[in-house]
Design an enzyme around this catalytic site. Sequence first.
Site, PDB file in Angstrom:
ATOM      1  N   ARG A 117       6.247  -8.458   1.037  1.00 59.13           N
ATOM      2  CA  ARG A 117       7.146  -8.109   2.156  1.00 59.13           C
ATOM      3  C   ARG A 117       7.777  -9.379   2.731  1.00 59.13           C
ATOM      4  NH1 ARG A 117       4.349  -4.866   6.592  1.00 59.13           N
ATOM      5  NH2 ARG A 117       4.558  -3.154   5.113  1.00 59.13           N
ATOM      6  N   LYS A 155       0.838  -1.206   0.000  1.00 56.74           N
ATOM      7  CA  LYS A 155       0.000   0.000   0.000  1.00 56.74           C
ATOM      8  C   LYS A 155       0.878   1.263   0.000  1.00 56.74           C
ATOM      9  CE  LYS A 155      -2.463  -1.675   3.595  1.00 56.74           C
ATOM     10  NZ  LYS A 155      -2.198  -3.115   3.615  1.00 56.74           N
ATOM     11  N   THR A 156       1.887   1.277   0.862  1.00 60.48           N
ATOM     12  CA  THR A 156       2.783   2.442   0.917  1.00 60.48           C
ATOM     13  C   THR A 156       3.558   2.561  -0.395  1.00 60.48           C
ATOM     14  OG1 THR A 156       3.074   1.915   3.249  1.00 60.48           O
ATOM     15  CG2 THR A 156       4.542   3.578   2.337  1.00 60.48           C
ATOM     16  N   ASP A 216      -0.852   6.059   6.984  1.00 63.06           N
ATOM     17  CA  ASP A 216      -0.949   4.611   7.169  1.00 63.06           C
ATOM     18  C   ASP A 216      -1.800   4.328   8.410  1.00 63.06           C
ATOM     19  OD1 ASP A 216      -0.460   2.020   6.528  1.00 63.06           O
ATOM     20  OD2 ASP A 216       1.599   1.971   7.247  1.00 63.06           O
ATOM     21  N   THR A 230      -5.486  -1.813   7.254  1.00 60.80           N
ATOM     22  CA  THR A 230      -5.656  -3.264   7.197  1.00 60.80           C
ATOM     23  C   THR A 230      -7.073  -3.607   7.643  1.00 60.80           C
ATOM     24  OG1 THR A 230      -4.753  -3.302   9.434  1.00 60.80           O
ATOM     25  CG2 THR A 230      -3.243  -3.862   7.645  1.00 60.80           C
TER      26      THR A 230
END
Length: 356
Positions: free
Chosen positions: A235, A82-83, A127, A176
Amino acid sequence: MSIIADDSDFEKIPKDKKNPIIKPDAVEFDRNFENCIRPKTFDTYIGQTALKETLKITIKAAKKREKPLDHLLFYGPPGLGKTTLAGVIAQETGVDIKITSAPALERPRDIIGILMSLQGGEILFIDEIHRLNKVAEEILYPAMEDFYLDMTTGKSQTVKTLRVPLPKFTLIGATTKAGELSGPLRDRFGIIHRLEFYTVDELAQVIKRTAGILDIEIDEEGAKAIASRSRGTPRIANRLVKRVSDYALVKYDGKITRDIANKSLDILKIDEYGLDTTDRSLLRLIIEKYDGGPVGIETIAAAIGEDVRTIEDVCEPFLLQAGLLQRTPRGRKVSPATYRHLGYKTKQQTTQQSLF
Ligand code: ADE
């Protein structure tokens, strides 16, 4: 164009003067590693194909109109990019991005400060936006909708409201837990997108790209072996490629093949589904102590010594998607596939056996 959280920018600022927007902390090393392998453009960003196509059109339309992008909300499990995607959008739009997270915006002055520091067209990335407190949310509403801040000065009878105009900016929120976002905040996003888990092929591409940047030698089968144990999450794939590379270097000649990847991941106790020891103890607990469930999340957390948030945010999304766990109104349950995967006889098999 510079992304404020970019590694190189960070290095230029003396340690005590680092931008307070990005708080260096215990995960700084991880973040720096992530930053250096983060793709910066749509061409280098692997996966999320449908979402990328939609975003390309949104960006082109905004450029044609010469207007900032609509506010965007990304939701989905952690580690899906997302980032990274917010950084790509900034790069592709040709604007700067300021990156922060809701827990860093505790006091009104935190959010006011960051809003007032924005330049026209800039992107503000928040975030974990579901963790924004009520006061910060109230400040954000007029800022998002009409680009102004209402500030009060003075005390009781002499209190005055000052309307401060803000430059037109784009807010990108990431969460999330889309369900925990308040209705009014969610309604102020023009575009809402869910990020999906990656396929094994996509993760293998991510792994090969990362290996290339880090000068790690890996073949196709090696990349696939790591990808298939990475829980659909880049990740995790990127972390594993580094761990496996250490193993390949110490025990062999450094090159990652399928055999070496599998041996290394076995040592790391990551199974063929990508489950680690925490996932397995969670599932085993439900099978062994609660006959497959349902059992409440608090009970599970206390029994395995993890906090509820880690279980909900980190472990569960993949277990749910893989069909190894189910959420019911009475708690968590496992499925027959969980019994099989962990080497237990299913309830049905046990019943059948006792009939003969
Ligand atoms: N590293 C992390 N996420 C990535 C992605 N989606 N594409 C390429 N590299 C990545």
